[in-house]
Design a protein around this motif. Structure first.
Motif, PDB file in Angstrom:
ATOM      1  N   VAL A  57       0.870  -1.172   0.000  1.00 42.39           N
ATOM      2  CA  VAL A  57       0.000   0.000   0.000  1.00 42.39           C
ATOM      3  C   VAL A  57       0.905   1.220   0.000  1.00 42.39           C
ATOM      4  CG1 VAL A  57      -1.837   1.233   1.201  1.00 42.39           C
ATOM      5  CG2 VAL A  57      -1.737  -1.274   1.289  1.00 42.39           C
ATOM      6  N   GLY A  58       0.979   1.925  -1.133  1.00 46.56           N
ATOM      7  CA  GLY A  58       1.949   3.001  -1.282  1.00 46.56           C
ATOM      8  C   GLY A  58       1.314   4.380  -1.271  1.00 46.56           C
ATOM      9  N   GLY A  59       2.128   5.366  -0.882  1.00 43.18           N
ATOM     10  CA  GLY A  59       1.670   6.753  -0.900  1.00 43.18           C
ATOM     11  C   GLY A  59       0.725   7.105   0.220  1.00 43.18           C
ATOM     12  N   CYS A  60       0.500   6.181   1.129  1.00 41.54           N
ATOM     13  CA  CYS A  60      -0.368   6.444   2.277  1.00 41.54           C
ATOM     14  C   CYS A  60      -0.106   5.367   3.331  1.00 41.54           C
ATOM     15  CB  CYS A  60      -1.851   6.454   1.886  1.00 41.54           C
ATOM     16  SG  CYS A  60      -2.414   4.948   1.066  1.00 41.54           S
ATOM     17  N   ASP A  61      -0.582   5.621   4.534  1.00 38.16           N
ATOM     18  CA  ASP A  61      -0.462   4.649   5.628  1.00 38.16           C
ATOM     19  C   ASP A  61      -1.835   4.129   6.001  1.00 38.16           C
ATOM     20  OD1 ASP A  61       2.406   4.885   6.239  1.00 38.16           O
ATOM     21  OD2 ASP A  61       1.884   6.923   6.862  1.00 38.16           O
ATOM     22  N   ILE A  62      -1.914   2.856   6.310  1.00 38.11           N
ATOM     23  CA  ILE A  62      -3.161   2.311   6.849  1.00 38.11           C
ATOM     24  C   ILE A  62      -3.143   2.367   8.371  1.00 38.11           C
ATOM     25  CG2 ILE A  62      -4.495   0.191   7.168  1.00 38.11           C
ATOM     26  CD1 ILE A  62      -3.955  -0.536   4.315  1.00 38.11           C
ATOM     27  N   TYR A  63      -1.961   2.057   8.949  1.00 40.73           N
ATOM     28  CA  TYR A  63      -1.865   1.983  10.401  1.00 40.73           C
ATOM     29  C   TYR A  63      -0.947   3.089  10.931  1.00 40.73           C
ATOM     30  CZ  TYR A  63      -3.640  -2.673   9.356  1.00 40.73           C
ATOM     31  OH  TYR A  63      -4.394  -3.722   8.872  1.00 40.73           O
ATOM     32  N   LEU A  64      -1.393   3.771  11.958  1.00 40.04           N
ATOM     33  CA  LEU A  64      -0.566   4.728  12.685  1.00 40.04           C
ATOM     34  C   LEU A  64      -0.511   4.276  14.140  1.00 40.04           C
ATOM     35  CD1 LEU A  64      -1.870   8.128  11.235  1.00 40.04           C
ATOM     36  CD2 LEU A  64       0.198   6.883  10.597  1.00 40.04           C
ATOM     37  N   TYR A  65       0.624   4.554  14.796  1.00 40.83           N
ATOM     38  CA  TYR A  65       0.833   4.030  16.139  1.00 40.83           C
ATOM     39  C   TYR A  65       1.106   5.148  17.141  1.00 40.83           C
ATOM     40  CZ  TYR A  65       1.252  -0.678  14.225  1.00 40.83           C
ATOM     41  OH  TYR A  65       0.995  -1.873  13.613  1.00 40.83           O
ATOM     42  N   ALA A  66       0.638   4.913  18.358  1.00 41.51           N
ATOM     43  CA  ALA A  66       1.025   5.720  19.516  1.00 41.51           C
ATOM     44  C   ALA A  66       1.400   4.712  20.591  1.00 41.51           C
ATOM     45  CB  ALA A  66      -0.121   6.605  19.973  1.00 41.51           C
ATOM     46  N   GLY A  67       2.703   4.428  20.710  1.00 41.55           N
ATOM     47  CA  GLY A  67       3.133   3.360  21.605  1.00 41.55           C
ATOM     48  C   GLY A  67       2.594   2.025  21.114  1.00 41.55           C
ATOM     49  N   ALA A  68       1.903   1.298  21.987  1.00 37.82           N
ATOM     50  CA  ALA A  68       1.363  -0.003  21.606  1.00 37.82           C
ATOM     51  C   ALA A  68      -0.014   0.107  20.954  1.00 37.82           C
ATOM     52  CB  ALA A  68       1.288  -0.898  22.841  1.00 37.82           C
ATOM     53  N   ARG A  69      -0.573   1.305  20.938  1.00 35.55           N
ATOM     54  CA  ARG A  69      -1.910   1.474  20.356  1.00 35.55           C
ATOM     55  C   ARG A  69      -1.810   1.652  18.837  1.00 35.55           C
ATOM     56  NH1 ARG A  69      -4.826   5.724  24.549  1.00 35.55           N
ATOM     57  NH2 ARG A  69      -4.136   4.708  26.478  1.00 35.55           N
ATOM     58  N   ARG A  70      -2.670   0.929  18.135  1.00 36.05           N
ATOM     59  CA  ARG A  70      -2.684   1.025  16.678  1.00 36.05           C
ATOM     60  C   ARG A  70      -4.011   1.630  16.223  1.00 36.05           C
ATOM     61  NH1 ARG A  70      -2.392  -4.085  12.576  1.00 36.05           N
ATOM     62  NH2 ARG A  70      -4.586  -4.240  13.113  1.00 36.05           N
ATOM     63  N   TYR A  71      -3.907   2.616  15.328  1.00 35.46           N
ATOM     64  CA  TYR A  71      -5.094   3.267  14.790  1.00 35.46           C
ATOM     65  C   TYR A  71      -5.170   2.991  13.289  1.00 35.46           C
ATOM     66  CZ  TYR A  71      -4.856   5.788  19.208  1.00 35.46           C
ATOM     67  OH  TYR A  71      -4.798   6.102  20.538  1.00 35.46           O
ATOM     68  N   VAL A  72      -6.379   2.751  12.793  1.00 34.86           N
ATOM     69  CA  VAL A  72      -6.569   2.431  11.381  1.00 34.86           C
ATOM     70  C   VAL A  72      -7.063   3.669  10.648  1.00 34.86           C
ATOM     71  CG1 VAL A  72      -7.787   0.986   9.720  1.00 34.86           C
ATOM     72  CG2 VAL A  72      -7.127   0.050  11.956  1.00 34.86           C
ATOM     73  N   PHE A  73      -6.292   4.080   9.647  1.00 37.69           N
ATOM     74  CA  PHE A  73      -6.676   5.216   8.811  1.00 37.69           C
ATOM     75  C   PHE A  73      -7.802   4.737   7.886  1.00 37.69           C
ATOM     76  CE2 PHE A  73      -3.772   9.038   8.202  1.00 37.69           C
ATOM     77  CZ  PHE A  73      -4.812   9.885   7.906  1.00 37.69           C
ATOM     78  N   ARG A  74      -8.976   5.316   8.054  1.00 34.50           N
ATOM     79  CA  ARG A  74     -10.158   4.773   7.372  1.00 34.50           C
ATOM     80  C   ARG A  74     -10.080   4.827   5.848  1.00 34.50           C
ATOM     81  NH1 ARG A  74     -15.425   6.728  10.910  1.00 34.50           N
ATOM     82  NH2 ARG A  74     -14.825   5.675  12.862  1.00 34.50           N
ATOM     83  N   GLU A  75      -9.673   5.997   5.332  1.00 33.39           N
ATOM     84  CA  GLU A  75      -9.705   6.140   3.875  1.00 33.39           C
ATOM     85  C   GLU A  75      -8.710   5.220   3.170  1.00 33.39           C
ATOM     86  OE1 GLU A  75      -8.425   9.874   2.005  1.00 33.39           O
ATOM     87  OE2 GLU A  75     -10.400   9.891   1.073  1.00 33.39           O
ATOM     88  N   PRO A  76      -7.428   5.172   3.597  1.00 35.46           N
ATOM     89  CA  PRO A  76      -6.507   4.228   2.950  1.00 35.46           C
ATOM     90  C   PRO A  76      -6.976   2.776   3.057  1.00 35.46           C
ATOM     91  CG  PRO A  76      -5.261   5.870   4.151  1.00 35.46           C
ATOM     92  CD  PRO A  76      -6.709   6.071   4.522  1.00 35.46           C
ATOM     93  N   MET A  77      -7.591   2.411   4.176  1.00 29.74           N
ATOM     94  CA  MET A  77      -8.097   1.045   4.295  1.00 29.74           C
ATOM     95  C   MET A  77      -9.200   0.795   3.277  1.00 29.74           C
ATOM     96  SD  MET A  77      -7.961  -1.918   5.630  1.00 29.74           S
ATOM     97  CE  MET A  77      -7.403  -2.183   7.316  1.00 29.74           C
ATOM     98  N   SER A  78     -10.042   1.806   3.050  1.00 28.69           N
ATOM     99  CA  SER A  78     -11.125   1.632   2.090  1.00 28.69           C
ATOM    100  C   SER A  78     -10.609   1.449   0.666  1.00 28.69           C
ATOM    101  CB  SER A  78     -12.080   2.823   2.139  1.00 28.69           C
ATOM    102  OG  SER A  78     -11.509   3.966   1.510  1.00 28.69           O
ATOM    103  N   LEU A  79      -9.421   2.013   0.382  1.00 31.53           N
ATOM    104  CA  LEU A  79      -8.847   1.860  -0.956  1.00 31.53           C
ATOM    105  C   LEU A  79      -8.512   0.407  -1.263  1.00 31.53           C
ATOM    106  CD1 LEU A  79      -6.345   4.882  -1.004  1.00 31.53           C
ATOM    107  CD2 LEU A  79      -8.587   4.756  -2.110  1.00 31.53           C
ATOM    108  N   MET A  80      -8.288  -0.392  -0.228  1.00 28.61           N
ATOM    109  CA  MET A  80      -7.896  -1.787  -0.422  1.00 28.61           C
ATOM    110  C   MET A  80      -9.081  -2.745  -0.278  1.00 28.61           C
ATOM    111  SD  MET A  80      -4.776  -1.414  -1.153  1.00 28.61           S
ATOM    112  CE  MET A  80      -4.396  -3.161  -1.320  1.00 28.61           C
ATOM    113  N   ALA A  81     -10.301  -2.213  -0.279  1.00 26.05           N
ATOM    114  CA  ALA A  81     -11.479  -3.049  -0.033  1.00 26.05           C
ATOM    115  C   ALA A  81     -11.626  -4.174  -1.061  1.00 26.05           C
ATOM    116  CB  ALA A  81     -12.731  -2.173  -0.021  1.00 26.05           C
TER     117      ALA A  81
END
Length: 307
Positions: A57-81
């Motif tokens: 998955v290029g040009g964008c991130d799906i997952y961003l982290y704050a320590g052990a917490r993982r957040y899912v970037f909604r729009e990039p994830m939708s691109l891979m649906a």
């Protein structure tokens, strides 16, 4: 032949295709940019699903982290649906392993003495492994998330502040359009120097190359740049601006260092397991078998130090 394709929201001018061999297996590795066109991105994923061995998955991130917490970037994830058959990765697995390891290795082998280096990391939230490793070793560090990601004139200078702000802001950020925070398409080719005093103060400029390339000043004399995804044109431009050394965390193929998403996709294919089942130790073990090491390019002679 195994085939890995990185579909990117970035400019098609950065496209590249190479062939490489890993453990006797031939790979076709390709990066295809969609110039910021999200519908084109979705169509390409749908067309290639089941026909390639892994997506990056290029040009964008799906997952961003704050320590052990993982957040899912909604729009990039939708691109891979539309990816129902082919596994996909965004490089975050390697960012937590390879890039953390790279910083430790550069310190241990004497390539960079971070304890004497001032560092500018243009964005920490997409490179939490590198960010933490640099924060532990550097003489001083500026995290550029507020400066370059949110457009606010507030440098972050402590690791604890990065963690606190990430926990506060990431739940909101991942709900917003990705291009609010990161250049896509042709915007990636426009250099608009910004917050140049933080570049000038730093000995090492680290992190995402497209952010570095977009905001770096004309004068980069004596700097070390620690990044990846550099093209031959990027290397020439860094040399012209006076950068002393370019260190890429991923291998260079035919003049091009691919993104971590590409290399992570290659490792997923080599290990033959679902990305969700792979741990940092799995990645580190495979990287060790591959004999991985940072790629160092000397672009200009060192600047003589004055007394």
């Amino acid at each position: 032949m195994k085939r890995v394709v990185s579909v990117s929201l970035g400019s098609s001018r950065r496209d590249k295709k190479v062939e490489a061999e890993f453990f006797g297996e031939q790979f076709s590795i390709e990066r295809i940019g969609t110039d910021g066109d999200k519908q084109k991105y979705r169509r390409m994923v749908a067309d290639l699903d089941g026909k390639v061995d892994a997506f990056g998955v290029g040009g964008c991130d799906i997952y961003l982290y704050a320590g052990a917490r993982r957040y899912v970037f909604r729009e990039p994830m939708s691109l891979m649906a539309a990816a129902k058959l082919t596994p996909f990765v965004d490089g975050s697995g390697l960012k937590h392993t390879l890039e953390r390891k790279t910083v430790a290795r550069l310190q241990d082998d004497g390539t960079i003495d971070f304890s004497k280096s001032r560092v500018l990391l243009v964005s920490a939230v997409d490179r939490f492994g590198m960010a933490e490793a640099l924060a532990q070793r550097s003489k001083s560090i500026v995290f550029g998330d507020m400066l370059f990601g949110l457009g606010l004139p507030f440098p972050i200078r402590s690791w604890s502040a990065v963690q606190g702000l990430a926990r506060l802001l990431l739940p909101i950020v991942v709900r917003c359009p990705f291009q609010w925070f990161y250049p896509t398409g042709e915007k990636q080719h426009v250099n608009t120097p910004k917050h140049t005093k933080y570049f000038a103060e730093a000995d090492v400029i680290a992190g995402d190359y497209l952010l570095i390339g977009k905001y770096m000043p004309e004068d980069m004399r004596g700097k070390t740049v620690l990044t990846n995804t550099t093209t031959a044109d990027d290397v020439e431009e860094l040399g012209r601006r006076g950068v002393e050394r370019l260190i890429t965390t991923t291998p260079v193929f035919d003049g091009r260092s691919f993104g971590t998403n590409v290399m992570e996709a290659v490792l997923v294919v080599l290990m033959g397991r679902a990305p969700a089942d792979l741990t940092p130790d799995d990645y580190l073990a495979k990287l060790s078998e591959l004999g991985w090491k940072p790629q160092i390019q000397q672009l200009n002679p060192p600047i003589a130090q004055t007394a």
